[in-house]
Motif scaffolding. Structure first.
Motif, short mmCIF file in Angstrom:
data_model
loop_
_atom_site.label_atom_id
_atom_site.label_comp_id
_atom_site.label_asym_id
_atom_site.label_seq_id
_atom_site.Cartn_x
_atom_site.Cartn_y
_atom_site.Cartn_z
N SER A 137 -8.32 -0.84 6.57
CA SER A 137 -7.17 -0.56 7.43
C SER A 137 -7.31 0.82 8.06
CB SER A 137 -5.87 -0.63 6.63
OG SER A 137 -5.64 -1.94 6.15
N GLU A 154 -10.26 -1.57 0.81
CA GLU A 154 -9.89 -2.33 -0.38
C GLU A 154 -10.87 -3.50 -0.54
OE1 GLU A 154 -5.79 -3.47 -0.71
OE2 GLU A 154 -5.13 -1.84 0.60
N LYS A 174 -0.11 3.99 1.53
CA LYS A 174 -0.34 4.66 2.80
C LYS A 174 0.56 4.05 3.88
CE LYS A 174 -5.12 6.06 1.92
NZ LYS A 174 -5.21 5.60 0.53
N THR A 194 0.84 -1.19 0.00
CA THR A 194 0.00 0.00 0.00
C THR A 194 0.88 1.24 0.00
OG1 THR A 194 -1.71 1.24 1.18
CG2 THR A 194 -0.17 -0.02 2.53
N VAL A 203 -7.24 8.06 8.84
CA VAL A 203 -7.53 7.72 7.45
C VAL A 203 -7.96 6.27 7.41
CG1 VAL A 203 -6.54 7.40 5.15
CG2 VAL A 203 -5.92 9.42 6.50
N TYR A 233 -1.03 8.82 10.85
CA TYR A 233 -1.04 8.73 9.39
C TYR A 233 0.06 9.64 8.85
CZ TYR A 233 -2.44 9.16 4.53
OH TYR A 233 -2.44 9.17 3.15
N ASP A 274 -8.64 3.17 4.98
CA ASP A 274 -8.30 2.70 3.65
C ASP A 274 -9.09 1.42 3.36
OD1 ASP A 274 -6.90 2.59 1.19
OD2 ASP A 274 -5.57 1.07 2.03
#
Length: 513
Positions: A353, A343, A228, A226, A339, A324, A341
């Motif tokens: 996540s 998927e 991030k 990822t 944040v 983050y 995330d």
């Protein structure tokens, strides 16, 4: 194959248990696994504040501050036993930000969100304020404002308890070894660290709330790359004998533009923190350094008449904030916002996540997480419910904590005053589950020292997943500061005697079966 869970949550910190509680209340089946104890790391190493984050206004984090201020009011309403108002004194001196800047910041702090439970900020001269006895003569004026104190690791335990009572399965000391998509489900291999046994479970969605380990879970256990990333920042605190009388805290401005809090702590102590230092080591092995201790002592000594020395420190702790990574140059400037995330979806099972976040906004983070996941799980409608639902023990009539302590003391007149207060603060209305029909102290069983009784230990074992002395003395309470040295050995002996008994099996099952 057994019926799959709706959610498999990795991580027993505040974000993981907050999501577990919210999801369980929405009738989703939930399994949460934590490799150590609940709140074993970051979530028990905070400055223990529910606050908007006054200094975040300098970084224009207006949305985050507004959300945090709104959550401050909500959390105070649902957990008045472990969260309470605290006055902060902000002295003005040569190293301070300008008065107009402070006034502007406090004006925003007062008005960014509705405020009904806490007083507004105000400018003060320290002549009539007790702070005049603490501060050096150069500090004659400043400001006061209100935020809230929280028993951080108890907040984690209560969210986990509520989740379990709504049907979630909480497994502590259980490690995720690996997980991969299989027939539109996640197949996860788990390790029971107590027995060494492994088991495979299946879930329709996986939530990676592993805090400082969120990146390593993605890359190692899940094999996912990822863009991030987490910026790991170490925050350290020291505990010293109480520096001043009065139930108010100081917020001190340093020449390096950082701020330090001094907070009344556990009756006889003062909590001082925190530092903000980039950290690249193992989050499980984080410790304060001598340089950090000296920095915290010097920061307070710059303001206080009585200097603080490293030799005064009776205890310290450090934690890694999984912030983050927004690529800010200064660790203090890294966003405290979160944040999420997401998927997967369709043929691939969802993976969510959690990057970053702060303890104050955990409940709102959980709502956001569920709003992202529910459509994929076939529940498109908003089912938010946690804003006004009391946490276990928080259903105190009218939120009147003082009145509740009086009532409890009348019901259990044999309790010493300080013990009735401590139990009420820790357990709220659940205190009655501990005391039961007791009519004298001997009815509460063995005394492990400092007022820690067998009845309380049994409750923590059967209801709150306590398994080791440190779970009880540092995370479910801070009794380690108040008990004699032999308490640890007494607890070890007693907890060992419970292994394999019904009490252990009651207290948050350690296996799926």
């Amino acid at each position: 194959m057994s019926e799959p869970f709706d959610l498999l949550i990795i991580g027993g910190g505040i974000n993981g248990v907050g999501i577990a509680r919210d999801a369980s209340g929405r009738k989703l089946s939930v399994l949460l696994v934590e490799q150590d104890d609940l709140a074993a790391h970051t979530s028990s190493a905070s400055t223990k504040l529910i606050h908007g984050g006054l200094r975040y206004l300098e970084y224009y984090e207006f949305r985050l501050v507004r959300e945090a201020l709104m959550e401050r009011e909500r959390l105070l309403g649902i957990a008045p036993h472990i969260i309470w108002p605290l006055e902060f004194v902000l002295p003005q001196g040569p190293d301070s930000r300008s008065s107009w800047r402070i006034r502007a910041g406090l004006f925003l702090y007062d008005h960014l969100a509705p405020r009904s439970r806490l007083p507004a900020s105000r400018a003060v001269h320290f002549g009539p304020h007790p702070a005049v006895k603490v501060l050096k003569p150069a500090y004659t004026q400043g400001f006061t404002y209100a935020d809230c104190w929280v028993e951080d690791s108890r907040l984690v335990a209560l969210n986990a308890l509520d989740a379990a009572e709504r049907g979630a399965k909480i497994l502590t000391r259980t490690q995720l070894l690996s997980a991969h998509p299989e027939n539109q489900l996640w197949a996860a291999q788990l390790l029971d660290k107590n027995t060494g046994q492994q088991e495979t479970v299946h879930a329709r969605a996986l939530i990676n709330a592993a805090g400082p380990w969120v990146g390593s879970v993605l890359s190692q256990e899940l094999g996912i790359k990822t863009q991030k990333t987490v910026r790991k920042v170490k925050g350290s605190h020291i505990i010293v004998p109480r520096l001043y009388e009065g139930d108010y805290a100081f917020i001190l401005q340093n020449p390096d533009r950082r701020i330090i809090f001094t907070i009344p702590y556990e009756y006889a102590y003062t909590l001082i923190g925190t530092t903000d230092i980039p950290y690249d080591g193992d989050p499980a092995e984080v410790h304060i350094t001598a340089e950090e201790t000296a920095y915290l002592c010097e920061s307070v000594s710059r303001y206080f008449q009585k200097p603080v020395e490293p030799d005064d420190v009776v205890r310290s702790y450090a934690g890694v904030r999984p912030l983050y990574d927004d690529h800010a140059a200064n660790a203090s400037a890294v966003t405290r916002d979160y944040v999420l995330d997401m998927e997967g979806g369709g043929e691939t099972p969802p993976l969510l996540s959690v990057f970053g976040g702060k303890i104050t906004t955990y409940r709102r983070l959980a709502e956001h997480a569920l709003s992202l996941l529910q459509p994929a799980l076939g529940h498109p409608k908003d089912q938010s419910w946690t804003a006004n639902a009391p946490l276990p023990g928080g259903d105190i009539p009218a939120g009147d904590f003082s009145g509740f302590v009086r009532t409890l003391s009348e019901e259990y007149a044999f309790l010493p005053e300080h013990l009735a207060y401590r139990l009420a603060r820790a357990y709220g209305t659940r205190t009655r589950k501990i005391l039961g029909n007791a009519r004298q102290m001997i009815d509460l069983g063995q005394d492990f020292g400092g007022g820690l009784t067998q009845a309380e230990v049994d409750y923590l074992v059967t209801q709150e997943w306590a398994r080791q002395p440190e779970d009880i003395l540092w995370r479910r309470s801070k009794m380690a500061l108040h008990v004699p040295e032999d308490t640890v050995q007494k607890l070890e002996t007693y907890l060992h005697s419970l292994e394999g008994t019904e009490k252990i099996r009651q207290g948050g099952a350690t296996t799926l079966s």
